[in-house]
Design a protein around this motif. Structure first.
Motif, PDB file in Angstrom:
ATOM      1  N   ASP A  17       0.816  -1.206   0.000  1.00 45.45           N
ATOM      2  CA  ASP A  17       0.000   0.000   0.000  1.00 45.45           C
ATOM      3  C   ASP A  17       0.852   1.261   0.000  1.00 45.45           C
ATOM      4  O   ASP A  17       0.523   2.256  -0.640  1.00 45.45           O
ATOM      5  CB  ASP A  17      -0.958   0.002   1.193  1.00 45.45           C
ATOM      6  N   LEU A  18       2.003   1.214   0.693  1.00 46.56           N
ATOM      7  CA  LEU A  18       2.866   2.383   0.736  1.00 46.56           C
ATOM      8  C   LEU A  18       3.532   2.623  -0.618  1.00 46.56           C
ATOM      9  O   LEU A  18       3.693   3.769  -1.040  1.00 46.56           O
ATOM     10  CB  LEU A  18       3.917   2.217   1.832  1.00 46.56           C
ATOM     11  N   ILE A  19       3.916   1.565  -1.304  1.00 49.98           N
ATOM     12  CA  ILE A  19       4.477   1.714  -2.652  1.00 49.98           C
ATOM     13  C   ILE A  19       3.447   2.360  -3.567  1.00 49.98           C
ATOM     14  O   ILE A  19       3.758   3.264  -4.352  1.00 49.98           O
ATOM     15  CB  ILE A  19       4.914   0.348  -3.206  1.00 49.98           C
ATOM     16  N   TRP A  20       2.192   1.902  -3.460  1.00 48.56           N
ATOM     17  CA  TRP A  20       1.130   2.489  -4.277  1.00 48.56           C
ATOM     18  C   TRP A  20       0.974   3.977  -3.969  1.00 48.56           C
ATOM     19  O   TRP A  20       0.844   4.803  -4.878  1.00 48.56           O
ATOM     20  CB  TRP A  20      -0.193   1.776  -4.028  1.00 48.56           C
ATOM     21  N   MET A  21       1.013   4.326  -2.693  1.00 50.57           N
ATOM     22  CA  MET A  21       0.871   5.730  -2.305  1.00 50.57           C
ATOM     23  C   MET A  21       1.992   6.582  -2.895  1.00 50.57           C
ATOM     24  O   MET A  21       1.768   7.680  -3.398  1.00 50.57           O
ATOM     25  CB  MET A  21       0.879   5.861  -0.778  1.00 50.57           C
ATOM     26  N   LEU A  22       3.227   6.056  -2.848  1.00 48.91           N
ATOM     27  CA  LEU A  22       4.369   6.811  -3.351  1.00 48.91           C
ATOM     28  C   LEU A  22       4.341   6.929  -4.869  1.00 48.91           C
ATOM     29  O   LEU A  22       4.756   7.951  -5.425  1.00 48.91           O
ATOM     30  CB  LEU A  22       5.663   6.134  -2.898  1.00 48.91           C
ATOM     31  N   GLN A  23       3.849   5.893  -5.558  1.00 47.38           N
ATOM     32  CA  GLN A  23       3.876   5.882  -7.018  1.00 47.38           C
ATOM     33  C   GLN A  23       2.693   6.602  -7.653  1.00 47.38           C
ATOM     34  O   GLN A  23       2.823   7.173  -8.734  1.00 47.38           O
ATOM     35  CB  GLN A  23       3.895   4.439  -7.529  1.00 47.38           C
ATOM     36  N   SER A  24       1.545   6.561  -6.997  1.00 49.43           N
ATOM     37  CA  SER A  24       0.312   6.963  -7.669  1.00 49.43           C
ATOM     38  C   SER A  24       0.205   8.455  -7.934  1.00 49.43           C
ATOM     39  O   SER A  24      -0.375   8.878  -8.935  1.00 49.43           O
ATOM     40  CB  SER A  24      -0.897   6.521  -6.831  1.00 49.43           C
ATOM     41  N   GLY A  25       0.750   9.272  -7.037  1.00 47.47           N
ATOM     42  CA  GLY A  25       0.584  10.711  -7.181  1.00 47.47           C
ATOM     43  C   GLY A  25      -0.812  11.175  -6.813  1.00 47.47           C
ATOM     44  O   GLY A  25      -1.165  12.343  -7.007  1.00 47.47           O
ATOM     45  N   GLN A  26      -1.647  10.266  -6.298  1.00 48.18           N
ATOM     46  CA  GLN A  26      -3.029  10.608  -5.948  1.00 48.18           C
ATOM     47  C   GLN A  26      -3.197  10.901  -4.456  1.00 48.18           C
ATOM     48  O   GLN A  26      -4.287  11.230  -4.012  1.00 48.18           O
ATOM     49  CB  GLN A  26      -3.951   9.465  -6.343  1.00 48.18           C
ATOM     50  N   ILE A  27      -2.122  10.741  -3.708  1.00 43.03           N
ATOM     51  CA  ILE A  27      -2.181  10.930  -2.259  1.00 43.03           C
ATOM     52  C   ILE A  27      -1.418  12.194  -1.896  1.00 43.03           C
ATOM     53  O   ILE A  27      -0.366  12.498  -2.477  1.00 43.03           O
ATOM     54  CB  ILE A  27      -1.565   9.718  -1.525  1.00 43.03           C
ATOM     55  N   SER A  28      -1.956  12.939  -0.958  1.00 43.94           N
ATOM     56  CA  SER A  28      -1.272  14.174  -0.556  1.00 43.94           C
ATOM     57  C   SER A  28       0.102  13.868   0.020  1.00 43.94           C
ATOM     58  O   SER A  28       0.322  12.806   0.622  1.00 43.94           O
ATOM     59  CB  SER A  28      -2.102  14.916   0.491  1.00 43.94           C
ATOM     60  N   GLN A  29       1.017  14.799  -0.179  1.00 43.97           N
ATOM     61  CA  GLN A  29       2.379  14.609   0.315  1.00 43.97           C
ATOM     62  C   GLN A  29       2.395  14.450   1.829  1.00 43.97           C
ATOM     63  O   GLN A  29       3.153  13.640   2.373  1.00 43.97           O
ATOM     64  CB  GLN A  29       3.253  15.791  -0.097  1.00 43.97           C
ATOM     65  N   ARG A  30       1.561  15.185   2.508  1.00 41.70           N
ATOM     66  CA  ARG A  30       1.541  15.094   3.970  1.00 41.70           C
ATOM     67  C   ARG A  30       1.120  13.700   4.433  1.00 41.70           C
ATOM     68  O   ARG A  30       1.692  13.160   5.379  1.00 41.70           O
ATOM     69  CB  ARG A  30       0.614  16.144   4.569  1.00 41.70           C
TER      70      ARG A  30
END
Length: 267
Positions: A17-30
């Motif tokens: 899930d963390l890899i997806w968050m880092l790759q997707s660009g759909q999650i806020s940086q914070r």
């Protein structure tokens, strides 16, 4: 929000899930920063402390590591080993901070001062046996060999993981670990034997040196805010702060070299 260094991470719930968050660009940086701090800060801080033995410098290295991960998230490839990817950043930042600390401590020695920003850990009370092991560890091994033994015996990393993170071949790491261990073993034979007992005594002594129970509680909210600032979350202050820090480190290094040259020239 504070965390304990005894908190254990769930290895099955920390990567995909963390890899997806880092790759997707759909999650806020914070939100990405909050997840990285929650899952990895304690481990990276402990890794840094076993190398730097300075609370403040270790915290800086851990925060710089997670900042590097955020700023490089677009380069994260599919099927990557997230642990290896992050710990490469960690190792680079630890070595950078270590080099800077070396300059500071040389300056302290020449000028007989103590740098204000340092926050050395208080020595852990030790038995004569543990003290003997520490003395062997410090006096018989080069710093690079000590670091390899720490990674292998304290953090439990196999040679292949160490090689991927520090940028050496597996055979080089294996040879250096074995060579370093043989030096320790030969000097510890009067303390404990057979070899497995020596290994257990050695590991126990090092673990007592970096006892997690003695670590101060962390303020995750404060760390998150600082990483947001470093990464320039929504503004340019993080980039400016990083440029200023880099310039100061360079200036300090130049001043240190000049002072050391002057000290040598007058002796």
């Amino acid at each position: 929000m504070e965390g304990s260094f005894n908190q254990q991470l769930d290895p099955d719930n920390r990567s995909d899930d963390l890899i997806w968050m880092l790759q997707s660009g759909q999650i806020s940086q914070r939100l990405m920063i909050e997840e990285l701090v929650s899952r990895y800060y304690q481990e990276i801080y402990y890794l840094a402390f076993t190398i730097l033995e300075d609370y403040r410098a270790s915290s800086e290295a851990a925060q710089r590591t997670l900042s590097s991960a955020i700023l490089s998230s677009q380069s994260l490839c599919e099927n990557v080993d997230l642990d290896i990817w992050l710990y490469k950043f960690a190792w680079e930042n630890i070595i950078q901070v270590l080099s800077r600390e070396w300059y500071w401590r040389k300056l302290e020695k020449v000028l007989s001062i103590r740098a204000e920003f340092t926050d050395y850990a208080s020595p852990t009370p030790r038995s004569s046996e543990i003290g003997s092991v520490w003395d062997i560890f410090e006096s018989k091994l080069a710093p690079s060999n000590r670091r390899l033994l720490v990674l292998h015996y304290i953090h439990g990393w196999p040679a292949i993981k160490i090689s991927q993170i520090v940028g050496a071949t597996v055979s080089e790491v294996q040879m250096d670990i074995e060579r370093s261990w043989q030096i320790v073993y030969k000097n510890m034979v009067p303390i404990a034997s057979p070899e497995q007992d020596v290994r257990n005594t050695f590991t126990k002594a090092l673990l007592s040196r970096w006892n997690r129970d003695n670590f101060p509680a962390i303020n995750q909210e404060q760390i998150i805010e600082h990483i947001c600032l470093i990464t320039g979350n929504g503004n340019d202050r993080g980039n400016l702060s990083r440029l200023i820090k880099d310039a100061l480190v360079l200036l300090i290094a130049l001043i240190t070299i000049a002072v050391l040259f002057w000290a040598v020239s007058i002796t």
